[in-house]
Design an enzyme around this catalytic site. Structure first.
Site, mmCIF file in Angstrom:
data_model
loop_
_atom_site.group_PDB
_atom_site.id
_atom_site.type_symbol
_atom_site.label_atom_id
_atom_site.label_comp_id
_atom_site.label_asym_id
_atom_site.label_seq_id
_atom_site.Cartn_x
_atom_site.Cartn_y
_atom_site.Cartn_z
ATOM 1 N N LYS A 298 -0.084 15.387 -9.508
ATOM 2 C CA LYS A 298 0.694 15.039 -10.707
ATOM 3 C C LYS A 298 1.757 16.103 -10.997
ATOM 4 O O LYS A 298 2.865 15.768 -11.437
ATOM 5 C CB LYS A 298 -0.240 14.840 -11.897
ATOM 6 C CG LYS A 298 -1.174 13.629 -11.743
ATOM 7 C CD LYS A 298 -0.400 12.320 -11.629
ATOM 8 C CE LYS A 298 -1.297 11.098 -11.644
ATOM 9 N NZ LYS A 298 -0.547 9.840 -11.553
ATOM 10 N N TYR B 6 -5.888 15.877 -7.843
ATOM 11 C CA TYR B 6 -5.206 15.019 -8.825
ATOM 12 C C TYR B 6 -4.184 15.822 -9.626
ATOM 13 O O TYR B 6 -3.016 15.434 -9.738
ATOM 14 C CB TYR B 6 -6.260 14.405 -9.754
ATOM 15 C CG TYR B 6 -5.705 13.426 -10.765
ATOM 16 C CD1 TYR B 6 -5.427 12.110 -10.414
ATOM 17 C CD2 TYR B 6 -5.461 13.816 -12.077
ATOM 18 C CE1 TYR B 6 -4.915 11.210 -11.346
ATOM 19 C CE2 TYR B 6 -4.951 12.928 -13.011
ATOM 20 C CZ TYR B 6 -4.678 11.628 -12.640
ATOM 21 O OH TYR B 6 -4.168 10.743 -13.561
ATOM 22 N N ASP C 258 0.859 -1.186 0.000
ATOM 23 C CA ASP C 258 0.000 0.000 0.000
ATOM 24 C C ASP C 258 0.895 1.236 0.000
ATOM 25 O O ASP C 258 1.705 1.412 0.912
ATOM 26 C CB ASP C 258 -0.903 -0.036 1.247
ATOM 27 C CG ASP C 258 -1.916 1.092 1.257
ATOM 28 O OD1 ASP C 258 -1.704 2.112 0.560
ATOM 29 O OD2 ASP C 258 -2.913 0.961 1.984
HETATM 30 N N1 LIG Z 1 -6.111 5.977 -17.251
HETATM 31 C C1 LIG Z 1 -5.779 7.199 -17.619
HETATM 32 O O1 LIG Z 1 -6.411 7.822 -18.483
HETATM 33 C C2 LIG Z 1 -4.588 7.869 -16.986
HETATM 34 C C3 LIG Z 1 -4.144 9.059 -17.558
HETATM 35 C C4 LIG Z 1 -3.041 9.692 -17.006
HETATM 36 C C5 LIG Z 1 -2.425 9.160 -15.904
HETATM 37 N N2 LIG Z 1 -2.894 8.001 -15.362
HETATM 38 C C6 LIG Z 1 -2.214 7.491 -14.187
HETATM 39 O O2 LIG Z 1 -1.805 6.172 -14.410
HETATM 40 C C7 LIG Z 1 -1.765 5.474 -13.165
HETATM 41 C C8 LIG Z 1 -2.561 4.184 -13.284
HETATM 42 O O3 LIG Z 1 -3.899 4.495 -13.590
HETATM 43 P P1 LIG Z 1 -4.894 3.420 -14.249
HETATM 44 O O4 LIG Z 1 -5.810 4.170 -15.104
HETATM 45 O O5 LIG Z 1 -4.102 2.306 -14.776
HETATM 46 O O6 LIG Z 1 -5.707 2.970 -12.939
HETATM 47 P P2 LIG Z 1 -6.281 1.545 -12.437
HETATM 48 O O7 LIG Z 1 -6.623 0.674 -13.590
HETATM 49 O O8 LIG Z 1 -7.336 1.887 -11.456
HETATM 50 O O9 LIG Z 1 -5.022 0.894 -11.671
HETATM 51 C C9 LIG Z 1 -4.553 1.466 -10.480
HETATM 52 C C10 LIG Z 1 -3.677 0.495 -9.755
HETATM 53 O O10 LIG Z 1 -3.200 1.134 -8.554
HETATM 54 C C11 LIG Z 1 -3.433 0.251 -7.444
HETATM 55 N N3 LIG Z 1 -3.554 1.076 -6.233
HETATM 56 C C12 LIG Z 1 -4.539 1.932 -5.892
HETATM 57 N N4 LIG Z 1 -4.287 2.485 -4.683
HETATM 58 C C13 LIG Z 1 -3.097 1.961 -4.266
HETATM 59 C C14 LIG Z 1 -2.315 2.119 -3.096
HETATM 60 N N5 LIG Z 1 -2.701 2.929 -2.097
HETATM 61 N N6 LIG Z 1 -1.162 1.422 -2.985
HETATM 62 C C15 LIG Z 1 -0.761 0.580 -3.973
HETATM 63 N N7 LIG Z 1 -1.460 0.386 -5.114
HETATM 64 C C16 LIG Z 1 -2.625 1.067 -5.250
HETATM 65 C C17 LIG Z 1 -4.691 -0.514 -7.835
HETATM 66 O O11 LIG Z 1 -4.845 -1.763 -7.165
HETATM 67 P P3 LIG Z 1 -5.554 -1.910 -5.719
HETATM 68 O O12 LIG Z 1 -6.856 -1.186 -5.795
HETATM 69 O O13 LIG Z 1 -5.661 -3.391 -5.573
HETATM 70 O O14 LIG Z 1 -4.616 -1.316 -4.706
HETATM 71 C C18 LIG Z 1 -4.388 -0.770 -9.313
HETATM 72 O O15 LIG Z 1 -3.488 -1.858 -9.453
HETATM 73 C C19 LIG Z 1 -2.323 6.450 -12.123
HETATM 74 O O16 LIG Z 1 -1.262 7.124 -11.466
HETATM 75 C C20 LIG Z 1 -3.106 7.414 -12.965
HETATM 76 O O17 LIG Z 1 -3.239 8.674 -12.341
HETATM 77 C C21 LIG Z 1 -3.967 7.342 -15.873
#
Ligand SMILES: NC(=O)c1ccc[n+]([C@@H]2O[C@H](COP(=O)([O-])OP(=O)(O)OC[C@H]3O[C@@H](n4cnc5c(N)ncnc54)[C@H](OP(=O)(O)O)[C@@H]3O)[C@@H](O)[C@H]2O)c1
Length: 254
Positions: free
Chosen positions: A161, A157, A68
């Site tokens: 970032k 957010y 975590d």
């Molecule tokens: N998707 C987009 O459009 C986008 C765009 C720009 C940036 N991002 C960034 O990319 C990253 C991943 O996003 P995603 O879209 O792939 O999200 P996602 O599919 O929701 O995946 C997030 C991951 O983070 C884990 N997580 C959440 N809270 C956590 C914690 N406290 N400690 C450890 N792990 C944790 C989740 O698993 P658990 O819930 O099991 O912990 C999951 O494995 C993020 O930083 C997001 O801001 C995403």
């Protein structure tokens, strides 16, 4: 044969925090397919186990350990376990996610604290814990193009970032020359985190398709190449950089 460092993570040991879903999982699986040892982790044991099976299906070695980002002890335990199993860590990817979608004037302090704790302080914790163990290698923080934008109802957010980009530059300076630290700033990527917000047919989706120079949102696999590059020796002269992978969204202006 030209002598250039290759774009591969073969035989490296990589840890992907937030590696059980979305962008982080896509990166973890690509690393595994490319021949790295990969530890993909998050808070949820069942998700960690499920992703570990996928990693093994590529013939890669892995380790099941949840973690975590808000809990320094769990990050230290993860780091210890990885070093005990593999001897060293070459690559760390931070891809944990959190968001509070609310107007600024309605935000509770607890909501602000939670997003900053996971996204920014969490990355500080994990970079610090792992960098103390890494003799050389590469850290890749998943930032966002939102670091440079005023997104509606996403102040914590966007702030977190922006902080990741600053943290990345400062860590790159302090950990040089042995450990490189870079960030990737994705644009709109379809993942479980964003399905509801800009899945097919949503109002936001139409706006994205219009403004992105690519005319569409990204698949999570389209972020993978930048992570493999930054983690690999091909990026041996790249540190303190934020690489935008946003389909040109932030470049588009009237
Ligand atoms: N998707 C987009 O459009 C986008 C765009 C720009 C940036 N991002 C960034 O990319 C990253 C991943 O996003 P995603 O879209 O792939 O999200 P996602 O599919 O929701 O995946 C997030 C991951 O983070 C884990 N997580 C959440 N809270 C956590 C914690 N406290 N400690 C450890 N792990 C944790 C989740 O698993 P658990 O819930 O099991 O912990 C999951 O494995 C993020 O930083 C997001 O801001 C995403």
């Amino acid at each position: 044969m030209p002598d250039y460092p290759p774009v591969t993570v073969r035989e490296k040991t990589a840890v992907v925090i937030g590696g059980t879903s979305g962008i982080g999982e896509a990166i973890a699986l690509a690393f595994a397919e490319d021949g790295a040892n990969v530890v993909a982790t998050s808070r949820t044991d069942s998700a960690v186990a499920e992703t570990a099976r996928k990693i093994e299906s590529y013939g890669a070695r892995t380790l099941e350990q949840s973690c975590d980002l808000t809990d320094r002890d769990s990050i230290e335990a993860l780091c210890e376990a990885v070093v005990a199993e593999f001897g060293d860590v070459d690559v760390l990817v931070n891809s944990g996610a959190a968001a509070a979608r609310k107007p600024f004037l309605d935000l509770e302090e607890e909501e602000w604290d939670h997003v900053l704790d996971v996204l920014l302080t969490g990355v500080f914790r994990s970079c610090q814990v792992f960098a103390r163990e890494m003799t050389e290698g590469s850290i890749v923080n998943i930032s966002s193009m939102s670091a440079d934008l005023a997104r509606a109802r996403l102040m914590p957010y966007c702030t977190a970032k922006s902080g990741i980009n600053a943290l990345t530059r400062c860590a790159a300076r302090e950990l040089a020359p042995d450990v490189r630290v870079n960030a990737i700033a994705p644009g709109f990527v379809m993942t479980p985190l964003t399905e509801e917000e800009y899945g097919e047919g949503t109002a936001l989706r139409a706006g994205i398709d219009e403004r992105a120079l690519t005319g569409r949102v990204a698949r999570r696999e389209e972020i993978v190449g930048s992570a493999v590059y930054l983690a690999s020796d091909a990026a041996s002269y790249t540190t303190g950089e934020v690489l935008f992978v946003d389909g040109g969204f932030t470049r588009n202006a009237l």
